[in-house]
Design a protein around this motif. Structure first.
Motif, PDB file in Angstrom:
ATOM      1  N   ASP A  44       0.752  -1.246   0.058  1.00  0.00           N
ATOM      2  CA  ASP A  44       0.075  -0.031   0.028  1.00  0.00           C
ATOM      3  C   ASP A  44       0.774   1.148  -0.090  1.00  0.00           C
ATOM      4  O   ASP A  44       0.480   2.339  -0.012  1.00  0.00           O
ATOM      5  CB  ASP A  44      -0.970   0.013   1.241  1.00  0.00           C
ATOM      6  CG  ASP A  44      -0.225   0.121   2.548  1.00  0.00           C
ATOM      7  OD1 ASP A  44       0.954  -0.611   2.751  1.00  0.00           O
ATOM      8  OD2 ASP A  44      -0.917   0.777   3.338  1.00  0.00           O
ATOM      9  N   ARG A  45       2.275   1.119   0.218  1.00  0.00           N
ATOM     10  CA  ARG A  45       3.073   2.590   0.302  1.00  0.00           C
ATOM     11  C   ARG A  45       4.092   2.300  -1.228  1.00  0.00           C
ATOM     12  O   ARG A  45       5.196   2.918  -1.017  1.00  0.00           O
ATOM     13  CB  ARG A  45       3.850   2.598   1.710  1.00  0.00           C
ATOM     14  CG  ARG A  45       3.132   2.707   2.674  1.00  0.00           C
ATOM     15  CD  ARG A  45       2.499   4.245   2.470  1.00  0.00           C
ATOM     16  NE  ARG A  45       1.957   4.580   3.684  1.00  0.00           N
ATOM     17  CZ  ARG A  45       0.494   4.888   3.719  1.00  0.00           C
ATOM     18  NH1 ARG A  45      -0.274   4.694   2.732  1.00  0.00           N
ATOM     19  NH2 ARG A  45      -0.141   5.317   4.921  1.00  0.00           N
ATOM     20  N   ILE A  81      -3.033   9.412   0.393  1.00  0.00           N
ATOM     21  CA  ILE A  81      -2.481   8.828   1.485  1.00  0.00           C
ATOM     22  C   ILE A  81      -3.013   9.865   2.642  1.00  0.00           C
ATOM     23  O   ILE A  81      -2.436  10.714   3.018  1.00  0.00           O
ATOM     24  CB  ILE A  81      -0.948   9.139   1.661  1.00  0.00           C
ATOM     25  CG1 ILE A  81      -0.231   8.269   0.337  1.00  0.00           C
ATOM     26  CG2 ILE A  81      -0.248   8.434   2.898  1.00  0.00           C
ATOM     27  CD1 ILE A  81       1.152   8.718   0.392  1.00  0.00           C
TER      28      ILE A  81
END
Length: 156
Positions: free
Chosen positions: A40-41, A94
């Motif tokens: 997810d990053r 984010i």
């Protein structure tokens, strides 16, 4: 992690479409194994050597084929898969950082991509996409981070 593409070696200008895809599959497997807890990053952007033939994306025909793009779907939000498959760009928020990563398809402004001359006012719809993404980010109070492969040619 910012992953800015060009996963095929630059040592042979005659790679086949299958070799380009195999190279991308190998890199994807490596990244997935090494950073499985950071999916997810991880933010991905296509490079000019991630499609076949290199440096050419025919915007009218949605080139390269969707097989190459689908290989990278793990890093693109599901609701943006169709847009990504058509254009090669996407955005991902984010929220805890109040930031939006905007991954552009730098083939939209690669001077070696002869197809961009067919859509000079807004190659591949990139400028319209950027206007929308930046307006939304501003409304939300987010900062925008740009991710792309060929930044010097996309600064016009």
């Amino acid at each position: 992690m910012f992953w800015t593409g060009d996963n095929t070696a630059h040592d042979n200008p005659w790679y086949t479409e299958e070799e380009v895809t195999e190279s991308l599959e190998a890199i994807i497997s490596t990244v997935q194994n090494a950073f499985s807890n950071k999916m997810d990053r991880t933010f991905v952007s296509l490079g000019n050597h991630d499609a076949y033939p290199w440096n050419n994306w025919n915007f009218a025909d949605n080139y390269p084929d969707s097989d190459v793009l689908e290989l990278l779907h793990n890093w693109v939000p599901k609701e943006q898969h169709a847009n990504y498959d058509d254009h090669g760009y996407y955005s991902k928020d984010i929220p805890e950082l109040k930031a939006r990563v905007i991954s552009i398809n730098s083939e939209s402004c690669d001077i070696r991509n002869m197809y961009q001359w067919t859509a000079l006012s807004d190659p591949n719809g990139l400028f319209g996409f950027l206007e929308l993404q930046l307006a939304e980010a501003e409304q939300m109070g987010y900062k925008a981070l740009f991710l792309g492969h060929i930044p010097d040619e996309c600064s016009h």
